[in-house]
Design an enzyme around this catalytic site. Structure first.
Site, short mmCIF file in Angstrom:
data_model
loop_
_atom_site.label_atom_id
_atom_site.label_comp_id
_atom_site.label_asym_id
_atom_site.label_seq_id
_atom_site.Cartn_x
_atom_site.Cartn_y
_atom_site.Cartn_z
NE ARG A 79 33.41 26.37 58.02
CZ ARG A 79 34.16 27.12 58.81
NH1 ARG A 79 35.11 27.85 58.27
NH2 ARG A 79 33.97 27.15 60.11
CB CYS B 48 34.56 23.32 60.16
SG CYS B 48 32.99 22.49 60.47
CG ASP C 69 31.21 29.62 59.39
OD1 ASP C 69 30.26 28.96 58.91
OD2 ASP C 69 31.43 29.70 60.61
P1 4NP Z 1 30.78 25.14 60.50
O1 4NP Z 1 29.77 26.36 60.63
O2 4NP Z 1 31.97 25.48 61.38
O3 4NP Z 1 31.15 25.15 59.03
O4 4NP Z 1 30.04 23.91 60.94
C1 4NP Z 1 29.29 26.84 61.86
C2 4NP Z 1 28.26 26.16 62.49
C3 4NP Z 1 27.77 26.62 63.70
C4 4NP Z 1 28.28 27.78 64.24
C5 4NP Z 1 29.31 28.45 63.60
C6 4NP Z 1 29.81 27.97 62.41
N1 4NP Z 1 27.74 28.28 65.46
O5 4NP Z 1 28.14 29.39 65.86
O6 4NP Z 1 26.92 27.60 66.08
#
Ligand code: 4NP
Length: 147
Positions: A13, A7, A117
């Protein structure tokens, strides 16, 4: 079989997909390796988001020991299948592919849909857990006859 879940941050995720599939693989006594990584590098070395840890714990999956990693082009050689959570992840991973074999390993985890997300929406963690859990069961059924 070596499977990589990808992800953006590798804190919400893909750690859920990693932990859930790993548990199902263990329950089925399959000899698979399941890991995860993020296309972004902001969270390298961090544990999963506390909300991801909590929703996994609620359903009996412990992801607290995971640490975020950054996707590397070398992972194309290391893994048989690379599941991405959304279309941006798909584009970002495919952009690092060196050849057709690399590209063929990359699949949207939900086939023709995305895992939303949940980072900016606390209410998404439960539905995201459910959709990932359901798909992990399907992945085991789809992949296990050939592994
Ligand atoms: P992930 O969610 O891609 O599902 O781990 C996110 C975690 C952090 C960030 C964005 C999405 N961020 O912008 O730091």
């Amino acid at each position: 079989m070596k499977i990589l879940m990808v992800c953006l941050g590798n804190i919400c995720r893909s750690p859920l997909a990693h932990g859930i599939l790993k548990q199902k693989v263990k329950d089925k006594q399959l000899n698979w390796i399941v890991e995860s990584a993020g296309t972004g590098d902001w969270h390298i070395g961090e544990a999963p988001d506390r909300r991801a840890i909590a929703i996994a714990k609620k359903y009996g999956v412990d992801i607290s020991g995971q640490r975020a990693r950054h996707f590397q082009p070398a992972f194309f050689n290391e893994y048989d299948l690379i599941f991405v959570m959304d279309r941006q992840n798909f584009a970002d991973v495919c952009a690092q592919a060196e050849n057709k074999d690399d590209l063929e390993k990359v699949q949207l985890f939900l086939d023709d849909d995305i895992v939303p997300d949940p980072y900016f929406d606390d209410n998404l963690f439960d539905p995201v857990f459910q959709m990932i859990d359901k798909r992990c069961t399907e992945v085991i059924a789809e992949v296990s006859p050939s592994s």
